[in-house]
Design a protein around this motif. Structure first.
Motif, PDB file in Angstrom:
ATOM      1  N   VAL A  81       0.827  -1.204   0.000  1.00 36.64           N
ATOM      2  CA  VAL A  81       0.000   0.000   0.000  1.00 36.64           C
ATOM      3  C   VAL A  81       0.863   1.256   0.000  1.00 36.64           C
ATOM      4  N   ILE A  82       2.151   1.109   0.320  1.00 41.14           N
ATOM      5  CA  ILE A  82       3.088   2.244   0.267  1.00 41.14           C
ATOM      6  C   ILE A  82       3.683   2.329  -1.134  1.00 41.14           C
ATOM      7  N   PHE A  83       4.426   1.288  -1.514  1.00 45.36           N
ATOM      8  CA  PHE A  83       4.954   1.144  -2.876  1.00 45.36           C
ATOM      9  C   PHE A  83       4.812  -0.327  -3.245  1.00 45.36           C
ATOM     10  N   PRO A  84       3.975  -0.674  -4.215  1.00 47.02           N
ATOM     11  CA  PRO A  84       3.795  -2.087  -4.573  1.00 47.02           C
ATOM     12  C   PRO A  84       5.028  -2.658  -5.254  1.00 47.02           C
ATOM     13  N   GLY A  85       5.297  -3.932  -4.975  1.00 46.88           N
ATOM     14  CA  GLY A  85       6.364  -4.617  -5.703  1.00 46.88           C
ATOM     15  C   GLY A  85       7.625  -4.879  -4.934  1.00 46.88           C
ATOM     16  N   GLY A  86       7.697  -4.448  -3.687  1.00 47.44           N
ATOM     17  CA  GLY A  86       8.888  -4.714  -2.883  1.00 47.44           C
ATOM     18  C   GLY A  86      10.147  -4.137  -3.498  1.00 47.44           C
ATOM     19  N   ALA A  87      11.212  -4.933  -3.542  1.00 47.61           N
ATOM     20  CA  ALA A  87      12.496  -4.470  -4.076  1.00 47.61           C
ATOM     21  C   ALA A  87      12.419  -4.157  -5.564  1.00 47.61           C
ATOM     22  N   ASP A  88      11.380  -4.645  -6.250  1.00 52.31           N
ATOM     23  CA  ASP A  88      11.223  -4.411  -7.690  1.00 52.31           C
ATOM     24  C   ASP A  88      10.166  -3.350  -7.992  1.00 52.31           C
ATOM     25  N   SER A  89       9.825  -2.534  -7.018  1.00 51.97           N
ATOM     26  CA  SER A  89       8.734  -1.575  -7.177  1.00 51.97           C
ATOM     27  C   SER A  89       9.070  -0.465  -8.168  1.00 51.97           C
ATOM     28  N   ASP A  90       8.275  -0.377  -9.225  1.00 52.93           N
ATOM     29  CA  ASP A  90       8.440   0.711 -10.197  1.00 52.93           C
ATOM     30  C   ASP A  90       8.038   2.050  -9.576  1.00 52.93           C
ATOM     31  N   GLU A  91       6.988   2.021  -8.736  1.00 51.90           N
ATOM     32  CA  GLU A  91       6.540   3.257  -8.096  1.00 51.90           C
ATOM     33  C   GLU A  91       7.612   3.829  -7.178  1.00 51.90           C
ATOM     34  N   PHE A  92       8.341   2.943  -6.498  1.00 48.60           N
ATOM     35  CA  PHE A  92       9.441   3.406  -5.646  1.00 48.60           C
ATOM     36  C   PHE A  92      10.520   4.064  -6.500  1.00 48.60           C
ATOM     37  N   ASP A  93      10.870   3.438  -7.619  1.00 50.35           N
ATOM     38  CA  ASP A  93      11.871   4.017  -8.522  1.00 50.35           C
ATOM     39  C   ASP A  93      11.443   5.411  -8.988  1.00 50.35           C
ATOM     40  N   GLU A  94      10.164   5.532  -9.341  1.00 52.09           N
ATOM     41  CA  GLU A  94       9.657   6.829  -9.811  1.00 52.09           C
ATOM     42  C   GLU A  94       9.705   7.868  -8.694  1.00 52.09           C
ATOM     43  N   ALA A  95       9.390   7.440  -7.479  1.00 52.21           N
ATOM     44  CA  ALA A  95       9.410   8.369  -6.340  1.00 52.21           C
ATOM     45  C   ALA A  95      10.823   8.871  -6.073  1.00 52.21           C
ATOM     46  N   ILE A  96      11.800   7.967  -6.192  1.00 54.70           N
ATOM     47  CA  ILE A  96      13.201   8.346  -5.971  1.00 54.70           C
ATOM     48  C   ILE A  96      13.650   9.351  -7.037  1.00 54.70           C
ATOM     49  N   THR A  97      13.302   9.079  -8.282  1.00 53.57           N
ATOM     50  CA  THR A  97      13.688   9.980  -9.378  1.00 53.57           C
ATOM     51  C   THR A  97      13.084  11.370  -9.179  1.00 53.57           C
ATOM     52  N   ALA A  98      11.793  11.414  -8.852  1.00 56.93           N
ATOM     53  CA  ALA A  98      11.131  12.701  -8.639  1.00 56.93           C
ATOM     54  C   ALA A  98      11.717  13.433  -7.438  1.00 56.93           C
ATOM     55  N   LEU A  99      12.015  12.677  -6.396  1.00 60.50           N
ATOM     56  CA  LEU A  99      12.568  13.283  -5.186  1.00 60.50           C
ATOM     57  C   LEU A  99      13.923  13.910  -5.459  1.00 60.50           C
ATOM     58  N   ASN A 104      14.224   0.525   3.996  1.00 64.92           N
ATOM     59  CA  ASN A 104      14.718  -0.194   5.162  1.00 64.92           C
ATOM     60  C   ASN A 104      13.811  -1.365   5.524  1.00 64.92           C
ATOM     61  N   CYS A 105      12.504  -1.160   5.417  1.00 68.74           N
ATOM     62  CA  CYS A 105      11.564  -2.232   5.734  1.00 68.74           C
ATOM     63  C   CYS A 105      11.715  -3.422   4.791  1.00 68.74           C
ATOM     64  N   VAL A 106      11.912  -3.152   3.519  1.00 69.59           N
ATOM     65  CA  VAL A 106      12.117  -4.237   2.555  1.00 69.59           C
ATOM     66  C   VAL A 106      13.427  -4.970   2.853  1.00 69.59           C
ATOM     67  N   ALA A 107      14.460  -4.212   3.208  1.00 64.18           N
ATOM     68  CA  ALA A 107      15.771  -4.816   3.458  1.00 64.18           C
ATOM     69  C   ALA A 107      15.767  -5.716   4.688  1.00 64.18           C
ATOM     70  N   VAL A 108      15.194  -5.252   5.801  1.00 64.59           N
ATOM     71  CA  VAL A 108      15.282  -6.027   7.043  1.00 64.59           C
ATOM     72  C   VAL A 108      14.461  -7.304   6.996  1.00 64.59           C
ATOM     73  N   THR A 109      13.495  -7.375   6.088  1.00 66.29           N
ATOM     74  CA  THR A 109      12.696  -8.597   5.984  1.00 66.29           C
ATOM     75  C   THR A 109      13.189  -9.533   4.890  1.00 66.29           C
ATOM     76  N   ASN A 110      14.217  -9.115   4.157  1.00 67.48           N
ATOM     77  CA  ASN A 110      14.733  -9.947   3.058  1.00 67.48           C
ATOM     78  C   ASN A 110      16.258  -9.901   3.038  1.00 67.48           C
ATOM     79  N   THR A 111      16.880 -10.258   4.166  1.00 61.02           N
ATOM     80  CA  THR A 111      18.332 -10.120   4.283  1.00 61.02           C
ATOM     81  C   THR A 111      19.095 -11.101   3.401  1.00 61.02           C
ATOM     82  N   ASP A 112      18.412 -12.105   2.869  1.00 61.31           N
ATOM     83  CA  ASP A 112      19.072 -13.065   1.979  1.00 61.31           C
ATOM     84  C   ASP A 112      18.902 -12.696   0.507  1.00 61.31           C
ATOM     85  N   GLU A 113      18.337 -11.508   0.247  1.00 61.55           N
ATOM     86  CA  GLU A 113      18.160 -11.051  -1.127  1.00 61.55           C
ATOM     87  C   GLU A 113      19.045  -9.826  -1.367  1.00 61.55           C
TER      88      GLU A 113
END
Length: 609
Positions: free
Chosen positions: A19-37, A90-99
């Motif tokens: 509900v924040i950014f769909p797709g976890g580590a592969d989230s396109d929306e997160f990528d777009e947010a970073i670029t805009a930011l 950070n939330c994605v990272a701490v729950t997927n330390t083997d990725e």
């Protein structure tokens, strides 16, 4: 109590980040947010360069004043977006330390954080030498009065800072130096595997550090002992590298605070908006409780059938215990039921947060150690991370983090600079939540159940009145040694053994010699001395709880307002306004901790029955 919120309690111990950014580590929306930011931060940099230096103005009004107001308001919006992206990463990272891709996600925020620190340097340069009259025009503007404390801190920091050129250089170097060391620790520690006994007790298995630590609360002493030994082996294997990291972190910090004319406590005290005299008074009072807590530990040792507690016995359950784990749903109901007697608003929020899956509590490998609560200011949401192992301690951790979440939720409509809460005051709601849960349960308990609950309460007394002061003194000792020489694993182990040995006295037969390596708080580069605020929060919240007991249910609304004001006032101002207390006096802290003596006396009486 009546549970009116659909989906509570939830059987699902994993959180919802889509509900924040769909797709976890592969989230396109997160990528777009970073670029805009990044683009908007570039615009903010250009904006700050056009701001007039306040020291050059005889008065601040008209267009120059509006330029500053617009800049500060835009800075808040960008800070919120950066925090939203950083919390998600950070939330994605701490729950997927083997990725690997997930673990690299927080690094994408490095350049953003560096740019924002650079903006702060430029702002401070324009604040340096500002007159009282010009500064008053800024902080008294109707749109900025709410964040006047934050602006006063910028003015203070401007006068203490190195030259703007050196501060800018420090920001750039810290990105790939100081803060990179901290990130390296996170990566190494997240991948550590600990060998512990399997469920049948006939073999072994590998678990994460967080899972191994949960076993230190196991009713079986042999399980606790082997988990402790497994942790020792794991941390000793990484000790040389971790000592190098800690040596570099402390060395970098020393260089900066020496250049700025302070000492190792200057920045942590200012960041926590607390006076040195307050911390000194607090620890003076805490030290007076060592003897009575040693008496408690001796009584617990007797109950466990040992001469003295080993380090791995400190969290051992006593009283009415069972091999059967507490289910996640049972834990949720228990917490909400206890808190509802104090505040329906708080308990209602707890239900909603749990039903909406704002909590990651799954007990599995591939997760980082520890627990935390983080905010998503753009979305107006909060997330909690922990590993729930079905133990009573896990129930208290969940209650603690839900308190943090409630605090953040109450402040959700405030500006970014009003929500800048110092850690000591940030621990108020979380520790109060723990106290509410344990106190309500104790009032209903008898016999063996009461013994168990008293033990859990006194474990926290040991943690905050003995353990945290020892951490504080250990970190100061690290800085003292680093002033003259390098820190290595042997020195760090010796310092830990000596300082914790003195702190716990005759209460334990030995301490954890690798504590310096396993405690991630020593490696947090953004806020050194991530320790004394815990004792502050523990004692301050007890004082708040006692006032609530005296004033009754109506005080819940006062507590809510206190929490909202934690980003607007200093610790001492909060104490004076809401408790009519002088926090620089040891008597306040003695009184806040006074009930510990009563708890120990009751615990000993129950043991001797």
């Amino acid at each position: 109590m009546k549970n009116d919120i659909q989906g509570f309690p939830t059987p699902d111990p994993s959180w919802d980040l889509d509900v924040i950014f769909p797709g976890g580590a592969d989230s396109d929306e997160f990528d777009e947010a970073i670029t805009a930011l990044m683009g908007d931060i570039d615009a903010l940099v250009a904006q700050v360069e056009k701001l007039p230096a306040l020291a050059e103005l005889d008065e601040l009004s008209g267009e120059p004043l509006e330029q500053w107001v617009q800049f500060i308001e835009e800075s808040e919006r960008i800070q919120d977006r950066a925090r939203e992206a950083g919390a998600f990463a950070n939330c994605v990272a701490v729950t997927n330390t083997d990725e690997p891709k997930a673990m690299r996600l927080p690094m994408r925020l490095n350049s953003i954080q560096t740019q924002l620190r650079s903006v702060r340097v430029e702002v401070e340069a324009r604040f340096r030498g500002v007159s009282d009259e010009v500064f008053a025009s800024l902080v008294e503007h109707p749109n900025l009065e709410r964040c006047s404390l934050y602006l006063r801190e910028i003015r203070r920091d401007a006068e203490q800072a190195m030259s703007p050129e050196l501060e800018s250089l420090a920001v750039d170097l810290n990105r790939d130096g100081l803060h990179a060391w901290g990130q390296l620790y996170d990566r190494i520690s997240a991948r550590i595997e600990v060998v512990v006994p399997d469920e049948e007790g006939t073999g072994t298995k590998k678990v994460s550090v967080g899972q191994a630590k949960n076993l230190l609360s196991n009713p079986k002493r042999d399980v606790r002992k082997k988990a402790f030994e497994g942790l020792q082996v794991a941390w000793r294997e990484k000790a040389p590298e971790l000592a190098m990291i800690l040596n570099s972190i402390i060395g970098s910090e020393r260089t900066l605070y020496t250049r700025r004319g302070g000492d190792e406590l200057t920045m942590p005290l200012q960041a926590n908006r607390v006076e040195r005299a307050t911390v000194e008074a607090m620890f003076e009072a805490a030290d007076e409780f060592q003897d009575v807590l040693v008496d408690y530990m001796h009584a617990k040792a007797k109950l466990l059938g040992v001469d003295r507690l080993a380090w791995y016995d400190l969290s051992a359950p006593v009283g009415e215990t069972s091999d059967e784990k507490i289910s996640y749903e049972q834990a949720q109901r228990f917490i909400v039921d206890q808190v509802s007697d104090f505040s329906e608003r708080m308990s209602g929020f707890y239900q909603q947060a749990l039903a909406d899956q704002w909590v990651e509590a799954e007990d599995r490998p591939g997760k980082a150690q520890g627990g935390f609560c983080t905010g998503f200011p753009v979305s107006g949401q909060v997330r909690i991370f922990m590993t729930f192992g079905g133990t009573p301690g896990g129930v208290q951790t969940l209650a603690h983090e839900l308190g943090h979440a409630y605090h953040g939720w109450l402040m959700r409509d405030l500006g970014a600079f009003e929500r800048k809460v110092p850690m000591g005051l940030a621990e108020t709601a979380s520790t109060l939540s723990e106290v509410l849960v344990e106190s309500a349960a104790l009032e209903r308990a008898e016999g063996a159940e009461k013994l168990r609950l008293l033990d859990e309460r006194l474990q926290r007394g040991v943690a905050f009145l003995l353990d945290i002061p020892a951490r504080f003194r250990l970190e100061r000792a690290m800085h003292a040694v680093r002033e003259h020489s390098e820190l290595d694993e042997d020195q760090l182990t010796e310092l830990t053994t000596d300082i914790f040995g003195k702190g716990f006295g005759e209460g334990v037969s030995g301490v954890d010699p690798t504590f310096w390596a396993s405690k991630l708080h020593f490696f947090i580069t953004g806020l050194p001395f991530y320790n004394f605020p815990y004792t502050f929060g523990y004692l301050f919240s007890r004082a708040v709880y006692e006032r609530a007991r005296q004033d009754g249910p109506a005080y819940a609304d006062v507590v809510d307002q206190l929490l909202v004001d934690t980003g607007r006032l200093t610790a001492e101002e909060i104490g004076q306004r809401y408790l009519d207390a002088d926090l620089t006096e040891p008597d306040f802290w003695r009184e806040a901790a006074a009930s510990v003596r009563e708890d120990v006396a009751e615990f000993i009486a129950l043991v001797e029955e």
